[in-house]
Design a protein around this motif. Sequence first.
Motif, PDB file in Angstrom:
ATOM      1  N   ASP A 109       0.831  -1.207   0.000  1.00  9.77           N
ATOM      2  CA  ASP A 109       0.000   0.000   0.000  1.00  9.77           C
ATOM      3  C   ASP A 109       0.866   1.258   0.000  1.00  9.77           C
ATOM      4  OD1 ASP A 109      -2.444  -1.516   0.216  1.00  9.77           O
ATOM      5  OD2 ASP A 109      -1.918  -1.872   2.314  1.00  9.77           O
ATOM      6  N   ALA A 110       1.966   1.213   0.759  1.00 14.31           N
ATOM      7  CA  ALA A 110       2.862   2.364   0.810  1.00 14.31           C
ATOM      8  C   ALA A 110       3.510   2.614  -0.546  1.00 14.31           C
ATOM      9  CB  ALA A 110       3.930   2.142   1.883  1.00 14.31           C
ATOM     10  N   VAL A 111       3.942   1.542  -1.205  1.00 16.85           N
ATOM     11  CA  VAL A 111       4.568   1.687  -2.533  1.00 16.85           C
ATOM     12  C   VAL A 111       3.546   2.207  -3.539  1.00 16.85           C
ATOM     13  CG1 VAL A 111       5.645   0.423  -4.428  1.00 16.85           C
ATOM     14  CG2 VAL A 111       6.300  -0.081  -2.064  1.00 16.85           C
ATOM     15  N   ALA A 112       2.326   1.699  -3.472  1.00 17.48           N
ATOM     16  CA  ALA A 112       1.285   2.163  -4.395  1.00 17.48           C
ATOM     17  C   ALA A 112       0.975   3.636  -4.158  1.00 17.48           C
ATOM     18  CB  ALA A 112       0.033   1.313  -4.227  1.00 17.48           C
ATOM     19  N   ALA A 113       0.931   4.065  -2.877  1.00 14.97           N
ATOM     20  CA  ALA A 113       0.651   5.464  -2.570  1.00 14.97           C
ATOM     21  C   ALA A 113       1.768   6.376  -3.056  1.00 14.97           C
ATOM     22  CB  ALA A 113       0.445   5.639  -1.066  1.00 14.97           C
ATOM     23  N   ALA A 114       2.974   5.825  -3.185  1.00 16.92           N
ATOM     24  CA  ALA A 114       4.109   6.606  -3.689  1.00 16.92           C
ATOM     25  C   ALA A 114       4.226   6.516  -5.201  1.00 16.92           C
ATOM     26  CB  ALA A 114       5.402   6.129  -3.030  1.00 16.92           C
ATOM     27  N   GLY A 115       3.202   6.011  -5.848  1.00 14.34           N
ATOM     28  CA  GLY A 115       3.192   5.972  -7.313  1.00 14.34           C
ATOM     29  C   GLY A 115       3.664   4.678  -7.920  1.00 14.34           C
ATOM     30  N   GLY A 116       4.077   3.712  -7.076  1.00 15.51           N
ATOM     31  CA  GLY A 116       4.536   2.430  -7.596  1.00 15.51           C
ATOM     32  C   GLY A 116       6.035   2.409  -7.866  1.00 15.51           C
ATOM     33  N   PHE A 117       6.540   1.235  -8.225  1.00 13.69           N
ATOM     34  CA  PHE A 117       7.958   1.076  -8.525  1.00 13.69           C
ATOM     35  C   PHE A 117       8.319   1.789  -9.819  1.00 13.69           C
ATOM     36  CE2 PHE A 117       8.863  -1.645  -5.146  1.00 13.69           C
ATOM     37  CZ  PHE A 117       7.964  -2.708  -5.073  1.00 13.69           C
ATOM     38  N   THR A 118       9.548   2.249  -9.875  1.00 18.08           N
ATOM     39  CA  THR A 118      10.096   2.733 -11.142  1.00 18.08           C
ATOM     40  C   THR A 118      10.652   1.535 -11.916  1.00 18.08           C
ATOM     41  OG1 THR A 118      12.299   3.104 -10.212  1.00 18.08           O
ATOM     42  CG2 THR A 118      10.714   4.924 -10.057  1.00 18.08           C
ATOM     43  N   ALA A 119      11.079   1.807 -13.145  1.00 16.47           N
ATOM     44  CA  ALA A 119      11.622   0.716 -13.972  1.00 16.47           C
ATOM     45  C   ALA A 119      12.902   0.150 -13.381  1.00 16.47           C
ATOM     46  CB  ALA A 119      11.873   1.229 -15.393  1.00 16.47           C
TER      47      ALA A 119
END
Length: 231
Positions: free
Chosen positions: A114-124
């Motif tokens: 949830d935290a990663v999703a709230a931060a826009g998700g992973f970069t490449a």
Amino acid sequence: MPATPVADPFDALDPVARRATPRVRIAVGAAVVLFIAAVAIAALVSSAATGGGAQGTIVAGGGAPATDLGVAAASDGGASGSPRVATPPLLVHVLGAVTRPGLVELAAGARVVDAVAAAGGFTAEADPAGVNLARPVVDGEQLMVLAVGQAPPPATGGAGASSGATADGTVHLNTADVAALDTLPRIGPALAQRIIDWREANGPFTSIDQLLEVAGIGDTVFSGLADKVAP
């Protein structure tokens, strides 16, 4: 002296009236019977219409009937018990290979995913294997998402101290996050997460010897940690 016979009031009537008297008496009696029967039937109909007299019990204080308590409880949010207390949100600092690094606000019970999703998700460039997405987050946590091949930053002073490490490099087992524990020799992200899971399940470490109770930490690994960790 012989008793004087009492005159029959009906003698005053003419013969035609005397012949009608029994019929009149029968009619009056029949009317009384029909009236009583009608009252009894009306009582039965009234009882059936009201469910046989089974009425809900009134709750003290003017509440809903006992038969409606389920609906009342659902509508007033459990007012009969203690009032609901709003759970404060969690603030997590997400850094590294995410689209929008920074503070994110999450609901209680949120996890790393949830935290990663709230931060826009992973970069490449992110290495998803470097984080445990299923781990619950805690308020005030700093979550570091590493890029592929990136080494964890050294946990020394400054921001590192907030993640459980001191200026001399000692890692405090009771406050360290995954990134701080990952700086220890032979401790990777997976084993660091096991240390945190043990802490959450058993309470704070009271002795560094308790590290031997963590799955994956044997005597050899422990010997390399003994002078680098503290409860």
